[in-house]
Design an enzyme around this catalytic site. Sequence first.
Site, PDB file in Angstrom:
ATOM      1  N   TRP A   1      10.345  16.707 -65.594  1.00  0.00           N
ATOM      2  CA  TRP A   1       9.881  17.380 -64.173  1.00  0.00           C
ATOM      3  C   TRP A   1       9.540  17.253 -62.670  1.00  0.00           C
ATOM      4  CZ3 TRP A   1       8.362  23.754 -63.580  1.00  0.00           C
ATOM      5  CH2 TRP A   1       8.614  24.295 -62.291  1.00  0.00           C
TER       6      TRP A   1
ATOM      7  N   HIS B   1       1.257   9.529 -71.193  1.00  0.00           N
ATOM      8  CA  HIS B   1       0.896  11.250 -71.721  1.00  0.00           C
ATOM      9  C   HIS B   1      -0.953  10.944 -71.942  1.00  0.00           C
ATOM     10  CE1 HIS B   1       4.736  13.389 -72.331  1.00  0.00           C
ATOM     11  NE2 HIS B   1       4.653  13.217 -72.602  1.00  0.00           N
TER      12      HIS B   1
ATOM     13  N   ASP C   1       0.274  26.842 -68.597  1.00  0.00           N
ATOM     14  CA  ASP C   1      -0.477  27.705 -70.233  1.00  0.00           C
ATOM     15  C   ASP C   1       0.008  27.045 -70.872  1.00  0.00           C
ATOM     16  OD1 ASP C   1      -1.011  29.811 -71.681  1.00  0.00           O
ATOM     17  OD2 ASP C   1      -0.043  30.903 -70.201  1.00  0.00           O
ATOM     18  N   PRO C   2      -1.396  26.923 -71.865  1.00  0.00           N
ATOM     19  CA  PRO C   2      -1.162  26.034 -73.945  1.00  0.00           C
ATOM     20  C   PRO C   2       0.041  26.905 -74.346  1.00  0.00           C
ATOM     21  CG  PRO C   2      -3.395  26.521 -72.175  1.00  0.00           C
ATOM     22  CD  PRO C   2      -2.585  27.353 -71.498  1.00  0.00           C
TER      23      PRO C   2
END
Length: 266
Positions: free
Chosen positions: A38, A90, A110-111
Amino acid sequence: MTPRRYTSVEEDSGRWTRFPFRDGDIVVSTRSKSGTTWMQQICLSLVHGTPDLPAPLSELSPWVDWLVESEESLFARLARQPGRRVLKTHTPLDGVVLDPGASYVVVVRDPLDMAVSMYHQGANLDRQRVAELSGRPVRTPPPRPELPVWLAAWTRAEADPVASTDSLPGVVRHTADACARRGAGNVHVVRYEDLAADLETQMRRLADLLGIAVAASRWPALVDGAGFAAMRAAADRRVPDTRGVLRDPQAFFRRGRPGAGREVLA
């Protein structure tokens, strides 16, 4: 300071110590399934001034650490790309060279939502194909329990945040490290939930932070092109996969809105 080196069967962050930066480069650093693609689309759209990119997203914005492409080939391909480049990793920022001429965008999520997305992504990977491309042994994970059981166990696991970057401690460490660096001026933290709530406002904010001027007439197309529906509809050009690693490209864009984790766990 020498960056910390993160390695796995498929990744090696040591490449960053040899990467030839160019002023204006934009590095998107996220944990897995936290809005990486995104944000790559958003940044590429801002840089190119259009959501209709001149090449597939993963070609324009490759994953620098990924071992499926040789370092020589990757660096040469990026050297041929004109203007500002958007790079993917990452790796937490303590494992990436922080070049003063580059900008670093870290997306945090949010994990619980990240973990749910990661759970589903695991079933969409062709691990045999990954092994063929990287020249490494096939990495077959053990069978997983149903999602609610797996997610609850994920929240309780006591993992080394450096060795296990996709664990809950690893996710929190990645976020905390990025937030601690925001004062440097070229590190920008964006919340996934803010993108989902008001994409246009966040894209305008990011354009200002990156010093990118956008004509007023271009904003509707840029925002629409970075929306979930447009991303999923153009999955063949936007998923980070030009080498057949994903079984179903459209399944990569599974949901696109917050809250999945809290729907699974009370």
